[in-house]
Scaffold this motif. Structure first.
Motif, PDB file in Angstrom:
ATOM      1  N   PRO A  78       0.816  -1.224   0.000  1.00 55.45           N
ATOM      2  CA  PRO A  78       0.000   0.000   0.000  1.00 55.45           C
ATOM      3  C   PRO A  78       0.846   1.269   0.000  1.00 55.45           C
ATOM      4  O   PRO A  78       1.702   1.450   0.854  1.00 55.45           O
ATOM      5  CB  PRO A  78      -0.796  -0.111   1.308  1.00 55.45           C
ATOM      6  N   SER A 107      -4.082   1.361  -0.756  1.00 55.51           N
ATOM      7  CA  SER A 107      -4.011   2.088   0.518  1.00 55.51           C
ATOM      8  C   SER A 107      -5.345   2.770   0.829  1.00 55.51           C
ATOM      9  O   SER A 107      -6.075   3.178  -0.088  1.00 55.51           O
ATOM     10  CB  SER A 107      -2.910   3.149   0.403  1.00 55.51           C
ATOM     11  N   ASP A 307       8.668  -5.628   4.122  1.00 56.09           N
ATOM     12  CA  ASP A 307       8.947  -4.558   3.163  1.00 56.09           C
ATOM     13  C   ASP A 307      10.021  -3.646   3.743  1.00 56.09           C
ATOM     14  O   ASP A 307      10.420  -3.788   4.892  1.00 56.09           O
ATOM     15  CB  ASP A 307       7.674  -3.787   2.769  1.00 56.09           C
TER      16      ASP A 307
HETATM   17  C1  LIG Z   1       4.812   7.541  -0.528  1.00 58.72           C
HETATM   18  C2  LIG Z   1       4.464   6.444   0.419  1.00 58.72           C
HETATM   19  C3  LIG Z   1       3.162   6.336   0.881  1.00 58.72           C
HETATM   20  C4  LIG Z   1       2.823   5.285   1.746  1.00 58.72           C
HETATM   21  N1  LIG Z   1       1.515   5.147   2.136  1.00 58.72           N
HETATM   22  C5  LIG Z   1       1.168   4.102   2.921  1.00 58.72           C
HETATM   23  C6  LIG Z   1      -0.196   3.902   3.287  1.00 58.72           C
HETATM   24  O1  LIG Z   1      -1.072   4.654   2.913  1.00 58.72           O
HETATM   25  N2  LIG Z   1      -0.473   2.821   4.068  1.00 58.72           N
HETATM   26  C7  LIG Z   1       0.496   1.945   4.506  1.00 58.72           C
HETATM   27  O2  LIG Z   1       0.193   0.995   5.214  1.00 58.72           O
HETATM   28  N3  LIG Z   1       1.784   2.128   4.157  1.00 58.72           N
HETATM   29  C8  LIG Z   1       2.133   3.173   3.383  1.00 58.72           C
HETATM   30  N4  LIG Z   1       3.440   3.335   3.028  1.00 58.72           N
HETATM   31  C9  LIG Z   1       4.459   2.362   3.485  1.00 58.72           C
HETATM   32  C10 LIG Z   1       4.626   1.238   2.470  1.00 58.72           C
HETATM   33  O3  LIG Z   1       3.511   0.390   2.451  1.00 58.72           O
HETATM   34  C11 LIG Z   1       5.839   0.379   2.824  1.00 58.72           C
HETATM   35  O4  LIG Z   1       5.758  -0.025   4.169  1.00 58.72           O
HETATM   36  C12 LIG Z   1       7.191   1.066   2.569  1.00 58.72           C
HETATM   37  O5  LIG Z   1       7.118   1.971   1.507  1.00 58.72           O
HETATM   38  C13 LIG Z   1       8.249   0.001   2.281  1.00 58.72           C
HETATM   39  O6  LIG Z   1       9.495   0.565   2.070  1.00 58.72           O
HETATM   40  P1  LIG Z   1      10.107   0.855   0.595  1.00 58.72           P
HETATM   41  O7  LIG Z   1       9.386   2.080   0.105  1.00 58.72           O
HETATM   42  O8  LIG Z   1      11.531   1.120   0.875  1.00 58.72           O
HETATM   43  O9  LIG Z   1       9.833  -0.330  -0.267  1.00 58.72           O
HETATM   44  C14 LIG Z   1       3.800   4.375   2.167  1.00 58.72           C
HETATM   45  C15 LIG Z   1       5.122   4.503   1.703  1.00 58.72           C
HETATM   46  C16 LIG Z   1       5.454   5.526   0.835  1.00 58.72           C
HETATM   47  C17 LIG Z   1       6.867   5.616   0.327  1.00 58.72           C
END
Ligand SMILES: Cc1cc2nc3c(=O)[nH]c(=O)nc-3n(C[C@H](O)[C@H](O)[C@H](O)COP(=O)(O)O)c2cc1C
Length: 382
Positions: A78, A107, A307
């Motif tokens: 997400p 998300s 992740d």
């Molecule tokens: C721009 C952005 C928005 C995110 N929005 C959400 C979200 O709405 N809900 C959620 O559970 N995690 C969110 N995350 C976290 C991601 O699901 C994930 O845990 C994380 O990006 C993993 O690390 P990586 O970007 O290095 O792969 C977001 C991450 C980013 C970079």
């Protein structure tokens, strides 16, 4: 420019996006120590090179996680506001995921609703939920997920309190409820982005667009949604959600063996080891560093996803050896989407697919399942 690896997609995204959106995706919290550790801690491990195994150059990458067999061991996790990086971003990313043979997780903070996704993108959809103090909205989101055919729900538990992301503070992002003149000036520097996003309609968070109390426009709606995230979330809320959600329930944002065991014992079907991509508790451990102890604590049957910092096929191989059932991608997919829409997400998935296939072949392994079976024997400390 030839887009050879995920970092190339990051650079392409940087060129196309207004600075405040690129910084929002790319940045982490406070000193960004955990953000960096998510990458650098892969360097603690080395992969075992085995030769003369007669292994085919095209290993079988299919594997089982979250109750189904998927073409690849990784999928988009997400990521909020995808529809701001590309017009119709969530639908485009979901289509690319489906073409690659993996599910897509939407998300709560999305421009497109889960209903729109179900109508416009084929394939297996997952949904990520925050527990909201507005229980009627929570009910609506769960009903919409059910109606969309969602079977797997992720409850994100590491963001009840939001850390400070200093780049966002400097850019005024997410504190503003409508675009400021400075933001608009920054957007005007990226005309291709402006045309594309506005062509898809003035961005709004579709899931709350029918609620006048959330205001109008994505920024104001997101601010109001954030305000309604339950800051007092406890394991009782997990139990309550478990009692009412008949599908698969995954707890996202666990970073210790103790919490993973608690999640399992609360009736969850799996966890995602996550520190929210280094966007929350700065100084927390990297995700890869805790994976092995979490796997050992919960036993071999429980779904343990992970992740954080996955940018290379070798990162994915490392996590599979340490006990991951599957991997979620955050920024790798977001950069692909911003850089090239559906084709950009497809490119991100293809880059990782190719890198993982070659990594396995060079390790002398015929498949992802063989790597999972080999476990930590397939790696060694650096
Ligand atoms: C721009 C952005 C928005 C995110 N929005 C959400 C979200 O709405 N809900 C959620 O559970 N995690 C969110 N995350 C976290 C991601 O699901 C994930 O845990 C994380 O990006 C993993 O690390 P990586 O970007 O290095 O792969 C977001 C991450 C980013 C970079």
């Amino acid at each position: 420019m030839t887009l050879v690896n995920i970092d190339d997609l990051r650079q392409a995204a940087r060129r196309r996006l207004p600075k405040l959106f690129f910084d929002y995706i790319d940045g982490g919290s406070f000193a960004e120590t955990t953000l960096r550790a998510n990458r650098t801690d892969f360097g603690r491990y080395r992969l075992e090179q085995r030769v003369l195994t007669g292994t085919a150059a095209e290993p079988d990458l299919a594997t089982t996680f979250l109750g189904r067999r998927h073409a690849l061991p990784f999928m988009p996790g997400p990521v909020g506001f995808m529809g701001l990086y590309r017009g119709g971003g969530e639908v485009l990313a979901a289509r690319a995921a489906h073409r690659a043979g993996v599910p897509f997780c939407l998300s709560t903070f999305s421009i497109a609703s889960i209903g729109t996704l179900a109508r416009q993108a084929p394939g297996e959809l997952h949904f990520q939920l925050y527990v909201l103090t507005d229980r009627s909205l929570l009910d609506e989101l769960l009903q919409a997920a059910t109606a969309a055919g969602v079977e797997t729900l992720y409850l994100t538990v590491d963001t009840a309190i939001t850390a400070i992301r200093e780049k966002d503070v400097r850019n005024g992002f997410r504190s503003a409820t409508r675009p400021t003149p400075r933001m608009l000036a920054g957007m005007a520097l990226r005309p291709a982005w402006c045309l594309d996003v506005v062509r898809a309609g003035w961005p709004a968070v579709e899931a709350v667009s029918h609620r006048p109390d959330f205001g109008r426009g994505a920024l104001e709606q997101a601010a109001n949604l954030s305000r309604r995230i339950d800051k007092t979330l406890t394991w009782d809320d997990v139990a309550a959600l478990r009692a009412r959600w008949p599908g698969r329930l995954v707890i996202k944002g666990v970073l210790s063996a103790a919490d993973a065991v608690r999640a399992r014992d609360s009736g969850a079907d799996g966890v995602v080891i996550s520190n929210h991509g280094g966007r929350q508790l700065d100084g927390a451990s990297s995700t890869i560093a805790v994976l092995e102890e979490v796997r050992t604590a919960v036993g071999p049957q429980f779904d343990v996803l992970i992740d954080g910092g996955f940018r290379r096929g070798s990162d994915i191989a490392c996590a599979l050896a340490l006990g991951a059932s599957g991997i979620l991608l955050g920024r790798a997919v977001a950069f692909g989407l911003a850089a090239g829409g559906e084709a950009g997400v497809a490119r991100a998935l293809e880059i990782l697919r190719t890198e993982l296939a070659l990594t396995l072949a060079l390790m002398g392994l015929p498949s992802v399942d063989a790597l999972k079976a080999a476990g930590p024997a397939a790696i060694r400390p650096a």
